[in-house]
Design a protein around this motif. Sequence first.
Motif, short mmCIF file in Angstrom:
data_model
loop_
_atom_site.label_atom_id
_atom_site.label_comp_id
_atom_site.label_asym_id
_atom_site.label_seq_id
_atom_site.Cartn_x
_atom_site.Cartn_y
_atom_site.Cartn_z
N LEU A 198 0.92 -1.37 0.03
CA LEU A 198 -0.14 0.06 -0.18
C LEU A 198 0.85 1.17 0.09
O LEU A 198 0.49 2.33 -0.58
CB LEU A 198 -1.23 -0.24 1.14
N LYS A 199 2.04 1.35 0.80
CA LYS A 199 2.87 2.43 0.95
C LYS A 199 3.49 2.51 -0.54
O LYS A 199 3.83 3.67 -1.19
CB LYS A 199 3.99 2.06 1.84
N ARG A 200 3.89 1.31 -1.33
CA ARG A 200 4.44 1.52 -2.53
C ARG A 200 3.24 2.05 -3.57
O ARG A 200 3.93 2.95 -4.49
CB ARG A 200 5.14 0.23 -2.82
N GLU A 201 2.31 1.58 -3.45
CA GLU A 201 1.16 2.12 -4.43
C GLU A 201 0.93 3.64 -4.18
O GLU A 201 0.76 4.39 -5.23
CB GLU A 201 0.06 1.33 -4.24
N LYS A 202 1.14 3.94 -2.92
CA LYS A 202 0.71 5.42 -2.53
C LYS A 202 1.80 6.24 -3.20
O LYS A 202 1.81 7.06 -3.68
CB LYS A 202 0.76 5.64 -1.15
N ARG A 203 3.24 5.82 -2.91
CA ARG A 203 4.39 6.22 -3.40
C ARG A 203 4.44 6.55 -4.75
O ARG A 203 4.73 7.58 -5.46
CB ARG A 203 5.81 5.65 -2.89
N THR A 204 3.98 5.36 -5.67
CA THR A 204 3.84 5.28 -6.94
C THR A 204 2.86 6.50 -7.53
O THR A 204 3.19 7.23 -8.43
CB THR A 204 3.65 4.00 -7.44
N GLU A 205 1.69 6.47 -6.80
CA GLU A 205 0.72 7.53 -7.21
C GLU A 205 1.23 8.92 -7.02
O GLU A 205 1.01 9.78 -7.70
CB GLU A 205 -0.63 7.35 -6.33
N LEU A 206 1.77 9.07 -5.87
CA LEU A 206 2.45 10.43 -5.62
C LEU A 206 3.49 10.75 -6.66
O LEU A 206 3.51 11.96 -7.11
CB LEU A 206 3.00 10.54 -4.15
N GLU A 207 4.40 9.77 -7.00
CA GLU A 207 5.64 9.94 -7.93
C GLU A 207 4.77 10.37 -9.38
O GLU A 207 5.37 11.23 -9.97
CB GLU A 207 6.38 8.83 -8.13
N GLN A 208 3.66 9.67 -9.87
CA GLN A 208 3.06 9.80 -11.07
C GLN A 208 2.67 11.45 -10.97
O GLN A 208 2.71 12.10 -12.01
CB GLN A 208 1.92 9.00 -11.25
N ARG A 209 1.89 11.69 -9.73
CA ARG A 209 1.26 13.20 -9.65
C ARG A 209 2.51 14.15 -9.78
O ARG A 209 2.26 15.18 -10.57
CB ARG A 209 0.34 13.16 -8.48
N LEU A 210 3.47 13.84 -9.07
CA LEU A 210 4.78 14.78 -9.20
C LEU A 210 5.17 15.14 -10.66
O LEU A 210 5.55 15.92 -11.02
CB LEU A 210 5.87 14.38 -8.28
N THR A 211 5.32 13.87 -11.34
CA THR A 211 5.71 13.97 -12.61
C THR A 211 4.70 14.62 -13.60
O THR A 211 5.35 15.60 -14.26
CB THR A 211 5.98 12.37 -13.43
N ARG A 212 3.35 14.40 -13.38
CA ARG A 212 2.54 15.42 -14.04
C ARG A 212 2.67 16.91 -13.85
O ARG A 212 2.73 17.93 -14.71
CB ARG A 212 1.08 14.81 -13.71
N LEU A 213 2.90 17.04 -12.40
CA LEU A 213 2.85 18.38 -12.19
C LEU A 213 4.07 19.22 -12.75
O LEU A 213 4.01 20.28 -13.08
CB LEU A 213 2.89 18.80 -10.50
N GLN A 214 5.44 18.46 -12.58
CA GLN A 214 6.52 18.91 -13.04
C GLN A 214 6.37 19.15 -14.59
O GLN A 214 6.88 20.18 -14.91
CB GLN A 214 7.80 17.81 -12.63
N ARG A 215 5.92 18.15 -15.25
CA ARG A 215 5.57 18.28 -16.60
C ARG A 215 4.69 19.86 -16.97
O ARG A 215 4.96 20.42 -17.77
CB ARG A 215 5.03 17.36 -17.55
N ARG A 216 3.67 19.71 -15.89
CA ARG A 216 2.81 21.01 -16.19
C ARG A 216 3.51 22.14 -16.17
O ARG A 216 3.24 23.44 -16.54
CB ARG A 216 1.43 20.64 -15.28
N SER A 217 4.44 22.09 -14.96
CA SER A 217 4.99 23.32 -14.64
C SER A 217 6.10 23.77 -15.78
O SER A 217 6.25 25.04 -16.19
CB SER A 217 5.76 23.03 -13.45
N ALA A 218 6.77 22.86 -16.57
CA ALA A 218 7.54 23.03 -17.45
C ALA A 218 6.94 23.71 -18.69
O ALA A 218 7.29 24.65 -19.27
CB ALA A 218 8.42 21.86 -17.80
N LYS A 219 5.74 22.97 -18.96
CA LYS A 219 4.78 23.28 -19.89
C LYS A 219 4.25 24.80 -19.60
O LYS A 219 3.92 25.54 -20.75
CB LYS A 219 3.57 22.29 -20.20
N THR A 220 3.83 25.24 -18.32
CA THR A 220 3.66 26.40 -18.09
C THR A 220 4.48 27.50 -18.38
O THR A 220 4.18 28.67 -19.03
CB THR A 220 3.18 26.52 -16.65
N GLU A 221 5.81 27.32 -18.14
CA GLU A 221 6.99 28.43 -18.49
C GLU A 221 6.84 28.30 -20.10
O GLU A 221 7.14 29.54 -20.25
CB GLU A 221 8.26 27.56 -17.99
N GLU A 222 6.81 27.30 -20.45
CA GLU A 222 6.72 27.66 -22.12
C GLU A 222 5.51 28.20 -22.61
O GLU A 222 5.76 29.24 -23.44
CB GLU A 222 6.92 25.90 -22.77
N SER A 223 4.40 27.94 -22.11
CA SER A 223 3.35 28.64 -22.48
C SER A 223 3.25 29.99 -21.87
O SER A 223 2.84 31.13 -22.76
CB SER A 223 1.90 28.02 -21.93
#
Length: 627
Positions: A198-223
């Motif tokens: 469960l911890k690993r699944e939670k961490r994976t979920e958080l890491e996926q969310r973090l990756t999405r936010l980082q991509r969104r942040s980078a895209k925001t700078e570009e936009s």
Amino acid sequence: MKFYIESLHLWLNDGRKRSLTFLPNKVNVITGGSHTGKTAILDIIDYCFFASRHRISESIINENVLWYGLCIHVNDKVYTLARKAPTGAAISNDYFFSPIGDVPSGPPEKNIEDNALKILLSADFGIDQDVKIPFGGRVLRAGSRISLRYFLMFNTISQDIITHSEQFFDKQDQARYQEALPRIFDIAVGIDSVENILKREKRTELEQRLTRLQRRSAKTEESRGAFYTELAETTAKAKSYGLIPEADDAEESVAMLERMVVDGETGSDLFVSGRHEEISSELYQISRKLRGLRKFLGEYTHHKNVLLETADSLKPVEYLLTNHKDTVRTSVFFDIIEKLADGLREIKAETSRKTPLDSNISELIKSLESRREQLQRDFDALPSGAEAFENQKDKYIFIGETKAKLEIFAGGDQGVSRDYSAEIEDLEKQIGDLSVSSREDRQEQFTSVLDETIQDYISLVKIALGNYGDYRSAFNYKEKKLYLRKPKTAFIENVGSSSNHMFLHLFLFLGLHEIIMRNDGNHVAPFLIIDQFSRPYWGDDDNGGPADAQSPEQRPKMDIKESDVAKVNSALNLLNEFIDIATDMNKEFQIILFEHIKPRYWESLENFHLVEIFSDGNALIPPTPLE
């Protein structure tokens, strides 16, 4: 986990009930000749535990049975579960269940749905909605619930694999179980836990969310860069047409463009050409007012100066009034002097006091001058050489395009201006706070402990292994197979004979169960069903091997070596020793063994229990009274 099978029951279609009873913490042996139904017992147990297809022989067995059932002990509870016999190849979903272990004397009747019974038993196996498939495959989906049947792969060594050189687990010919084994292995043996999963699944979920936010942040700078580039181009074009003045920043530019669109839609003429005229007109009006006020103020000042001059010219009157005795007076002297004196007093009074008119005019002039300066600055800020639209249509097309862009900017402005740094920091903190054990490290530790455990079994039966008696255990975690390694080398030996493969299967399963018991595992039940491990030596001989031959003349015909008898005895002693190991750990473990050897081989072993001998007409399906 505690578990053992107390009894197996068959409700026959002639009204009789066939039962077999097993003991806990014993090696329960059913021995006898071929085609008596020994192997079918394993298939029946598998069928009762929710098999989606069956291997029960239709001839003799299934054609004579109405229901199959088991009485089991699970974690200090006693259950009876029974399943209606299949019809041909078609399985039945009719189940009977007793939560107190009652065994019906006659054929059971359905009283529970299969899904409800699965959920109930799954809970006893420590399997709930939190235990899920960690990663998917061609057949199994990631996140799907784990079936308790997957863990039953640790409880059987069928005759199909007892001597197999490649397969160590049953049902590996089925894609579903082939994919399930590596996915549930870590949970089964204690490498991983539900909490850690469960911890690993939670961490994976958080890491996926973090990756999405980082991509969104980078895209925001570009936009954001693209946003301001487009804004600058639109603003510059509007200025070139003289529609808006210069702005200090992007925010002011947007405001001006919005005002331009509103004014264009409402018909207000706030374009530069009109603005020129408006400012010019207001400047002219203010200039006129200023000129008039200044002229009035000049005339008013001149008037006061004239009065002052007049007052100066009348100053002799004061002298005459004071020194009238020294003058020649006429009859009208005093009247004239008095009139002049009154005029002088009035002039002095008028010129000596400040009236509201003096201050009001000055303030009004100052205000008008300030307004004129502001208008002049606005006028100077307007483009002096604006491009011209060919016609009004082009002008309003440009305004419409600007409006559309502003709407796009407004829709994307939240994403463009949003700052993700706080959310990213929070996710990074949550990930850092999750303490998840490394599976890789625990897998290495498990493999080391398993090899060490199996090595003890190898030492117990080293004579039976012949040339490989001094070899080392080498469990391959990835393949889930057991090999033997030449001492002090990395060389993996091909052990060759089916006899050695049989021992490897026993070593692996006993080692796995010992570790599971030491780890207090609650997913794998502590029982093991072994189907005829002596087949490499005596095949399916009905007579029970050479030691049971009735005369010396019979032995050469059977061509059985005395060394094979010793190997069988070594395997029996190994199983007996394993029960002692479980007892020393204060655990209970049940082994059910199907064989065709005679009881004399294990009579001296205290942990063995003879269930039945299938011979002389006795079989799983007993003959009818007439027979």
